[in-house]
Design a protein around this motif. Sequence first.
Motif, PDB file in Angstrom:
ATOM      1  N   HIS A 185      29.141  43.583  63.245  1.00  0.00           N
ATOM      2  CA  HIS A 185      30.047  43.770  62.114  1.00  0.00           C
ATOM      3  C   HIS A 185      29.575  42.958  60.909  1.00  0.00           C
ATOM      4  O   HIS A 185      29.527  43.453  59.789  1.00  0.00           O
ATOM      5  CB  HIS A 185      31.484  43.366  62.503  1.00  0.00           C
ATOM      6  CG  HIS A 185      32.410  43.371  61.345  1.00  0.00           C
ATOM      7  ND1 HIS A 185      32.701  42.230  60.622  1.00  0.00           N
ATOM      8  CD2 HIS A 185      33.071  44.379  60.720  1.00  0.00           C
ATOM      9  CE1 HIS A 185      33.514  42.532  59.628  1.00  0.00           C
ATOM     10  NE2 HIS A 185      33.756  43.831  59.668  1.00  0.00           N
TER      11      HIS A 185
ATOM     12  N   THR B   4      43.362  51.110  62.426  1.00  0.00           N
ATOM     13  CA  THR B   4      42.584  51.887  63.397  1.00  0.00           C
ATOM     14  C   THR B   4      42.633  51.209  64.781  1.00  0.00           C
ATOM     15  O   THR B   4      43.075  50.065  64.900  1.00  0.00           O
ATOM     16  CB  THR B   4      41.131  52.016  62.894  1.00  0.00           C
ATOM     17  OG1 THR B   4      40.657  50.703  62.587  1.00  0.00           O
ATOM     18  CG2 THR B   4      41.072  52.867  61.633  1.00  0.00           C
TER      19      THR B   4
ATOM     20  N   ARG C  16      42.199  49.345  68.246  1.00  0.00           N
ATOM     21  CA  ARG C  16      41.625  48.111  68.770  1.00  0.00           C
ATOM     22  C   ARG C  16      41.945  48.069  70.252  1.00  0.00           C
ATOM     23  O   ARG C  16      42.821  48.801  70.719  1.00  0.00           O
ATOM     24  CB  ARG C  16      42.317  46.908  68.101  1.00  0.00           C
ATOM     25  CG  ARG C  16      41.916  46.717  66.685  1.00  0.00           C
ATOM     26  CD  ARG C  16      42.852  45.787  65.943  1.00  0.00           C
ATOM     27  NE  ARG C  16      42.198  45.306  64.742  1.00  0.00           N
ATOM     28  CZ  ARG C  16      41.989  46.037  63.655  1.00  0.00           C
ATOM     29  NH1 ARG C  16      42.408  47.277  63.589  1.00  0.00           N
ATOM     30  NH2 ARG C  16      41.356  45.533  62.605  1.00  0.00           N
TER      31      ARG C  16
ATOM     32  N   HIS D 114      38.187  42.660  59.315  1.00  0.00           N
ATOM     33  CA  HIS D 114      38.053  44.054  58.875  1.00  0.00           C
ATOM     34  C   HIS D 114      38.880  44.346  57.620  1.00  0.00           C
ATOM     35  O   HIS D 114      39.051  45.512  57.251  1.00  0.00           O
ATOM     36  CB  HIS D 114      38.443  45.009  60.006  1.00  0.00           C
ATOM     37  CG  HIS D 114      37.515  44.936  61.180  1.00  0.00           C
ATOM     38  ND1 HIS D 114      36.268  45.522  61.185  1.00  0.00           N
ATOM     39  CD2 HIS D 114      37.639  44.299  62.366  1.00  0.00           C
ATOM     40  CE1 HIS D 114      35.662  45.272  62.338  1.00  0.00           C
ATOM     41  NE2 HIS D 114      36.485  44.528  63.077  1.00  0.00           N
TER      42      HIS D 114
ATOM     43  N   CYS E 230      40.069  45.340  54.182  1.00  0.00           N
ATOM     44  CA  CYS E 230      39.427  46.434  53.440  1.00  0.00           C
ATOM     45  C   CYS E 230      38.327  45.963  52.477  1.00  0.00           C
ATOM     46  O   CYS E 230      38.574  45.192  51.559  1.00  0.00           O
ATOM     47  CB  CYS E 230      40.486  47.194  52.647  1.00  0.00           C
ATOM     48  SG  CYS E 230      39.777  48.542  51.680  1.00  0.00           S
TER      49      CYS E 230
HETATM   50  C1  HEM Z   1      44.449  52.042  48.456  1.00  0.00           C
HETATM   51  C2  HEM Z   1      43.339  52.346  49.067  1.00  0.00           C
HETATM   52  C3  HEM Z   1      42.890  51.761  50.372  1.00  0.00           C
HETATM   53  C4  HEM Z   1      43.647  51.271  51.415  1.00  0.00           C
HETATM   54  C5  HEM Z   1      45.161  51.188  51.515  1.00  0.00           C
HETATM   55  C6  HEM Z   1      42.706  50.834  52.435  1.00  0.00           C
HETATM   56  C7  HEM Z   1      43.084  50.262  53.634  1.00  0.00           C
HETATM   57  C8  HEM Z   1      42.220  49.752  54.569  1.00  0.00           C
HETATM   58  C9  HEM Z   1      42.621  49.117  55.787  1.00  0.00           C
HETATM   59  C10 HEM Z   1      44.058  48.950  56.255  1.00  0.00           C
HETATM   60  C11 HEM Z   1      41.499  48.715  56.441  1.00  0.00           C
HETATM   61  C12 HEM Z   1      41.435  47.980  57.787  1.00  0.00           C
HETATM   62  C13 HEM Z   1      41.621  48.931  58.912  1.00  0.00           C
HETATM   63  C14 HEM Z   1      41.673  48.244  60.263  1.00  0.00           C
HETATM   64  O1  HEM Z   1      41.527  47.011  60.357  1.00  0.00           O
HETATM   65  O2  HEM Z   1      41.885  48.956  61.244  1.00  0.00           O
HETATM   66  C15 HEM Z   1      40.372  49.108  55.632  1.00  0.00           C
HETATM   67  C16 HEM Z   1      39.055  48.878  55.970  1.00  0.00           C
HETATM   68  C17 HEM Z   1      38.004  49.353  55.212  1.00  0.00           C
HETATM   69  N1  HEM Z   1      38.074  49.985  53.986  1.00  0.00           N
HETATM   70 FE1  HEM Z   1      39.736  50.425  52.938  1.00  0.00          FE
HETATM   71  N2  HEM Z   1      41.437  51.071  52.011  1.00  0.00           N
HETATM   72  C18 HEM Z   1      41.494  51.619  50.758  1.00  0.00           C
HETATM   73  C19 HEM Z   1      40.431  51.992  49.969  1.00  0.00           C
HETATM   74  C20 HEM Z   1      39.118  51.862  50.322  1.00  0.00           C
HETATM   75  C21 HEM Z   1      38.018  52.254  49.483  1.00  0.00           C
HETATM   76  C22 HEM Z   1      38.123  52.893  48.087  1.00  0.00           C
HETATM   77  C23 HEM Z   1      36.894  51.960  50.166  1.00  0.00           C
HETATM   78  C24 HEM Z   1      35.495  52.156  49.670  1.00  0.00           C
HETATM   79  C25 HEM Z   1      34.604  52.764  49.954  1.00  0.00           C
HETATM   80  C26 HEM Z   1      37.277  51.357  51.438  1.00  0.00           C
HETATM   81  C27 HEM Z   1      36.419  50.917  52.429  1.00  0.00           C
HETATM   82  C28 HEM Z   1      36.797  50.282  53.587  1.00  0.00           C
HETATM   83  C29 HEM Z   1      35.846  49.821  54.597  1.00  0.00           C
HETATM   84  C30 HEM Z   1      34.334  49.962  54.552  1.00  0.00           C
HETATM   85  C31 HEM Z   1      36.613  49.229  55.614  1.00  0.00           C
HETATM   86  C32 HEM Z   1      36.092  48.582  56.906  1.00  0.00           C
HETATM   87  C33 HEM Z   1      35.933  47.099  56.706  1.00  0.00           C
HETATM   88  C34 HEM Z   1      35.445  46.369  57.947  1.00  0.00           C
HETATM   89  O3  HEM Z   1      35.444  46.915  59.057  1.00  0.00           O
HETATM   90  O4  HEM Z   1      35.031  45.204  57.795  1.00  0.00           O
HETATM   91  N3  HEM Z   1      38.642  51.315  51.481  1.00  0.00           N
HETATM   92  N4  HEM Z   1      40.826  49.731  54.493  1.00  0.00           N
END
Ligand code: HEM
Length: 410
Positions: A102, A294, A296, A352, A354
């Motif tokens: 990760h 997501t 776990r 993780h 965002c």
């Molecule tokens: C309002 C918009 C967004 C919300 C509410 C959101 C919400 C989240 C949440 C809740 C997670 C964690 C999921 C988990 O732990 O199971 C996450 C992870 C992630 N999000 Fe977002 N997201 C948004 C927009 C975006 C955008 C625009 C991108 C860009 C490309 C993005 C890329 C990612 C990535 C790459 C992860 C994984 C991070 C990791 O595993 O370290 N997200 N997001």
Amino acid sequence: MQGTDTAPIELFDPDFVRDPHPILARLRNEQPVREVLLPRGLKVWLVTRYEDVRAVLAAPSVSKNVRVAQELFERHNTNPEARRMFSDALSAHMLNSDPPDHTRLRRLVGKAFTARRIEELRPRIEEITEGLLGAMAGKDEVDLLDAFAFPLPITVICELLGVPQEDRDDFRTWSNTLLSGSRDIEMVSGAATAMAEYLTKLIADKRANPGDDMVTALVQARDEGDRLDENELVAMLFLLLVAGHETTVNLIGNGVLALLRHPDQLAALRADPSLLHGAIEEFLRYDGPVQLATFRFTTQPLAVGGTVIPEGEFLLVSLSSANRDPEKFAEPDRLDVTRPSGGHVAFGHGIHYCLGAPLARLEGEIAIGRLLSRFPELRLAAEPEELTWRVSTIIRGLETLPISPGRPAA
Ligand code: HEM
């Protein structure tokens, strides 16, 4: 007794999809940690209280390793036809990995998503926003999602990555299918295969014709430094594109709907645009785009909120529920754009958290701010009860949001 009652709960019934909050409130009160059966037949533990949600998301013994998850999935699934839901080609990404994988995968793209780098995109995001709002002016009624909330983030993420304009509609269809929570296994795996083939071809194109974009940079990182393998490259692009497609749209859609349903809050925001920054946080808390984090799973017994979840069990945490927990937020069901912001878990928590949060916040602020100033007469063009919500395990978002823009500001 807490945790052991496996009587079905109506997690994906029409009532829940329309308004999950009363059911989540009941769970927080009565069974904050309990087993549930998902529509495709998988048994999981659902966690609904704020403190428990944060504890699960931060627990080092809770894993996201997708290879182990696949074995567990086969053990816990009650529906033999649903065996292969994880597509190998798309699954080797950071959100499916534990450290050290990760850490390595997140570091490869981390620099491109810092608040400072994202701020450089502001002029282009404003330009795309103005173009889309301009096209809405003069229309009696439009679907705000189709005309504005979808195309804005899709254009931004596709430009950032270097995905050609003409391919974007296909991508949106596959992405929607994959996140639909559909029981049609053939349709879901067809979309996964089409998506993987498309991304493999995109990578080959960028190898042959490098550009000034993130796909090219990742292809070069793969080829020169050996820091990610071909599967990881495909999966990384998949994750970034899907996250860029499915989330911000619903920050804009759910946020605008919340305002239109609360005219006092809309008036307060119009009267004092400096509230916008905090209002975005309140929209994320009040009806965030990601309702459940997501999957776990536990790698050892885990004590959560007085229940011990055994080793090798799947966990889902309800971000929507945590964000309405009265132990954390006073009068949680009240939309209040002046509420002191912070503390919500709409972007998750822990390692993780965002990656795209700075981008989503900037897009949300520009989109909602410009929409309100461009259209002072903006109103809903449907009764709120007529609106339908997408059926999805992860996403909380509308199917359509009919609005009447009214006369544009001079
Ligand atoms: C309002 C918009 C967004 C919300 C509410 C959101 C919400 C989240 C949440 C809740 C997670 C964690 C999921 C988990 O732990 O199971 C996450 C992870 C992630 N999000 Fe977002 N997201 C948004 C927009 C975006 C955008 C625009 C991108 C860009 C490309 C993005 C890329 C990612 C990535 C790459 C992860 C994984 C991070 C990791 O595993 O370290 N997200 N997001």
